[in-house]
Design an enzyme around this catalytic site. Structure first.
Site, PDB file in Angstrom:
ATOM      1  N   TYR A  84      55.878  12.836  60.643  1.00 15.28           N
ATOM      2  CA  TYR A  84      56.829  11.696  60.226  1.00 15.28           C
ATOM      3  C   TYR A  84      58.126  10.895  60.959  1.00 15.28           C
ATOM      4  O   TYR A  84      58.664  10.252  61.100  1.00 15.28           O
ATOM      5  CB  TYR A  84      56.552  11.338  58.873  1.00 15.28           C
ATOM      6  CG  TYR A  84      56.945   9.978  58.519  1.00 15.28           C
ATOM      7  CD1 TYR A  84      56.101   8.777  58.579  1.00 15.28           C
ATOM      8  CD2 TYR A  84      58.132   9.284  57.694  1.00 15.28           C
ATOM      9  CE1 TYR A  84      56.262   7.630  57.905  1.00 15.28           C
ATOM     10  CE2 TYR A  84      58.459   8.733  56.983  1.00 15.28           C
ATOM     11  CZ  TYR A  84      57.514   7.548  57.113  1.00 15.28           C
ATOM     12  OH  TYR A  84      57.622   6.329  57.448  1.00 15.28           O
ATOM     13  N   SER A 113      62.774   4.535  59.524  1.00 15.62           N
ATOM     14  CA  SER A 113      62.705   5.312  58.367  1.00 15.62           C
ATOM     15  C   SER A 113      64.386   5.652  58.432  1.00 15.62           C
ATOM     16  O   SER A 113      64.348   6.246  58.672  1.00 15.62           O
ATOM     17  CB  SER A 113      61.439   5.986  58.020  1.00 15.62           C
ATOM     18  OG  SER A 113      62.062   6.651  56.765  1.00 15.62           O
TER      19      SER A 113
HETATM   20  P1  NAD Z   1      50.338   0.390  54.701  1.00 18.63           P
HETATM   21  O1  NAD Z   1      50.359   1.699  54.672  1.00 18.63           O
HETATM   22  O2  NAD Z   1      50.771   0.408  52.796  1.00 18.63           O
HETATM   23  O3  NAD Z   1      50.751  -0.303  55.306  1.00 18.63           O
HETATM   24  C1  NAD Z   1      50.347   0.187  57.108  1.00 18.63           C
HETATM   25  C2  NAD Z   1      49.018  -0.883  57.813  1.00 18.63           C
HETATM   26  O4  NAD Z   1      49.865  -0.048  59.019  1.00 18.63           O
HETATM   27  C3  NAD Z   1      48.191  -0.491  57.004  1.00 18.63           C
HETATM   28  O5  NAD Z   1      47.915  -1.672  56.824  1.00 18.63           O
HETATM   29  C4  NAD Z   1      47.576   0.226  58.180  1.00 18.63           C
HETATM   30  O6  NAD Z   1      45.355  -0.452  58.589  1.00 18.63           O
HETATM   31  C5  NAD Z   1      48.261  -0.162  59.299  1.00 18.63           C
HETATM   32  N1  NAD Z   1      47.490   0.697  60.594  1.00 18.63           N
HETATM   33  C6  NAD Z   1      47.674   1.716  60.086  1.00 18.63           C
HETATM   34  N2  NAD Z   1      47.425   2.875  61.600  1.00 18.63           N
HETATM   35  C7  NAD Z   1      47.469   1.435  62.318  1.00 18.63           C
HETATM   36  C8  NAD Z   1      47.118   1.853  63.395  1.00 18.63           C
HETATM   37  N3  NAD Z   1      47.030   2.739  64.114  1.00 18.63           N
HETATM   38  N4  NAD Z   1      46.688   0.838  64.431  1.00 18.63           N
HETATM   39  C9  NAD Z   1      46.972  -0.584  63.786  1.00 18.63           C
HETATM   40  N5  NAD Z   1      47.534  -0.731  62.273  1.00 18.63           N
HETATM   41  C10 NAD Z   1      47.463   1.093  61.348  1.00 18.63           C
HETATM   42  O7  NAD Z   1      52.510   1.365  54.676  1.00 18.63           O
HETATM   43  P2  NAD Z   1      53.794   0.518  54.391  1.00 18.63           P
HETATM   44  O8  NAD Z   1      54.839   1.160  53.880  1.00 18.63           O
HETATM   45  O9  NAD Z   1      54.325  -1.055  54.554  1.00 18.63           O
HETATM   46  O10 NAD Z   1      54.359   1.106  56.319  1.00 18.63           O
HETATM   47  C11 NAD Z   1      54.733  -0.051  57.180  1.00 18.63           C
HETATM   48  C12 NAD Z   1      56.053   1.105  57.847  1.00 18.63           C
HETATM   49  O11 NAD Z   1      56.928   1.078  57.534  1.00 18.63           O
HETATM   50  C13 NAD Z   1      55.140   2.279  58.765  1.00 18.63           C
HETATM   51  O12 NAD Z   1      56.245   2.022  60.059  1.00 18.63           O
HETATM   52  C14 NAD Z   1      55.809   3.259  57.914  1.00 18.63           C
HETATM   53  O13 NAD Z   1      56.324   4.317  58.412  1.00 18.63           O
HETATM   54  C15 NAD Z   1      57.375   2.353  57.462  1.00 18.63           C
HETATM   55  N6  NAD Z   1      58.138   2.859  56.235  1.00 18.63           N
HETATM   56  C16 NAD Z   1      57.483   2.891  55.269  1.00 18.63           C
HETATM   57  C17 NAD Z   1      58.436   3.752  53.973  1.00 18.63           C
HETATM   58  C18 NAD Z   1      57.561   3.802  52.771  1.00 18.63           C
HETATM   59  O14 NAD Z   1      57.943   3.908  51.352  1.00 18.63           O
HETATM   60  N7  NAD Z   1      56.456   3.109  52.383  1.00 18.63           N
HETATM   61  C19 NAD Z   1      59.354   3.424  53.723  1.00 18.63           C
HETATM   62  C20 NAD Z   1      60.080   4.388  55.207  1.00 18.63           C
HETATM   63  C21 NAD Z   1      59.328   3.543  56.645  1.00 18.63           C
END
Ligand code: NAD
Length: 260
Positions: A160, A146
């Site tokens: 986080y 991130s």
């Molecule tokens: P999201 O919440 O839409 O999707 C995350 C998915 O991970 C969900 O389907 C959830 O069920 C699954 N999940 C959660 N815990 C789990 C576990 N223990 N085992 C298996 N699956 C699990 O989120 P996203 O935005 O698509 O995030 C994906 C990645 O991107 C994450 O690592 C997040 O930290 C990172 N990220 C997101 C953002 C943002 O702004 N959304 C920014 C930077 C980084």
């Protein structure tokens, strides 16, 4: 138009029921990959597989908690059993828990659960996934970090932030250690996205505007825009790239003062 940028590749994507993981699963499949959709959320995971199959692609769903060693091992063995090998390991699952704030106010269990999923999850993915990549003769690992691995956020999420710093440093070490095994390891660092994960925190216009002030492009990113970057890292197009961080962040990490 579907392409063939991942022709003959097998990809395992964690957190593939939603957001970045889901869009990557759909895109990778449309580019010829056979995809293991891994997630805790069974209903949404099956739906992603259904969509891929309806479009003529190949996918399986593996229910798993990435923080659990047995699950992490099983997600890899089930992928190899279904598709014969593993070429691309996308450690993408991650959480941002409510209660995560500054050091003083964040409960210990929130800190530990965040690290269990975001850090231990990536470690376990590699622990069981790297032997599979070796068996395939090499491959590509992508870890979702991130922008907060680089910048202190104005809205604190100490657990986080710590977890994403760890993802980034693990990525570098993994890249160095496995480079001569033809295994590349890179991090994808998204900026703030318009996905469920962030929007449930930025739940008022005021909070959204407070964050948008810092993004030169003046908008949140889309999960699809992350999937396209992940596709590049997954494919042989990034063949000389390892240990790198690909920031796809609307310019947030480049900005000191943003344009009016
Ligand atoms: P999201 O919440 O839409 O999707 C995350 C998915 O991970 C969900 O389907 C959830 O069920 C699954 N999940 C959660 N815990 C789990 C576990 N223990 N085992 C298996 N699956 C699990 O989120 P996203 O935005 O698509 O995030 C994906 C990645 O991107 C994450 O690592 C997040 O930290 C990172 N990220 C997101 C953002 C943002 O702004 N959304 C920014 C930077 C980084």
């Amino acid at each position: 138009m579907a392409g063939q940028r991942l022709k003959d590749k097998v990809a395992l994507i964690t957190g593939a029921a939603s957001g970045i993981g889901k869009e990557s699963a759909l895109l990778f499949a449309s580019e010829g990959a056979r995809v293991a959709v891994v997630d805790l959320n069974e209903a949404a995971g099956h739906e992603v597989v259904g969509t891929i199959r309806a479009r003529g692609g190949e996918a399986i769903f593996v229910p798993a908690d990435v923080a659990n060693p047995e699950d992490a091992e099983r997600m890899v063995t089930e992928t190899e059993a279904a598709f014969g090998k593993l070429d691309v390991l996308f450690n993408n699952a991650g959480v941002m828990l409510s209660g995560d704030g500054d050091a003083v106010g964040t409960p210990l269990d929130v800190f530990e659960k965040t690290l269990a999923i975001n850090v231990r999850g990536v470690f376990l993915g590699c622990k069981y996934g790297i032997p599979a990549l070796r068996r395939a003769g090499g491959g590509s690992v992508i870890n979702t970090a991130s922008f907060v691995a680089t910048l202190g956020a104005a809205t604190p999420q100490i657990a986080y932030t710590a977890s994403k710093g760890a993802v980034l440093s693990m990525t570098r070490e993994l890249a160095v250690i496995h480079a001569r095994e033809n295994i590349r390891v890179n991090a994808l660092s998204p900026g703030p996205l318009r996905t469920e994960l962030l929007m449930k925190f930025l739940d008022t216009e005021e909070k959204r505007q407070r964050r948008l002030v810092h993004i030169p492009m003046g908008r949140f990113g889309e999960a699809k825009e992350m999937a396209r970057a992940a596709l590049f890292l997954a494919s042989d197009e990034s063949s000389y790239m390892t240990g790198a961080e690909l920031r796809v962040d609307g310019g947030i990490t480049a900005a000191y003062v943003t344009p009016e």
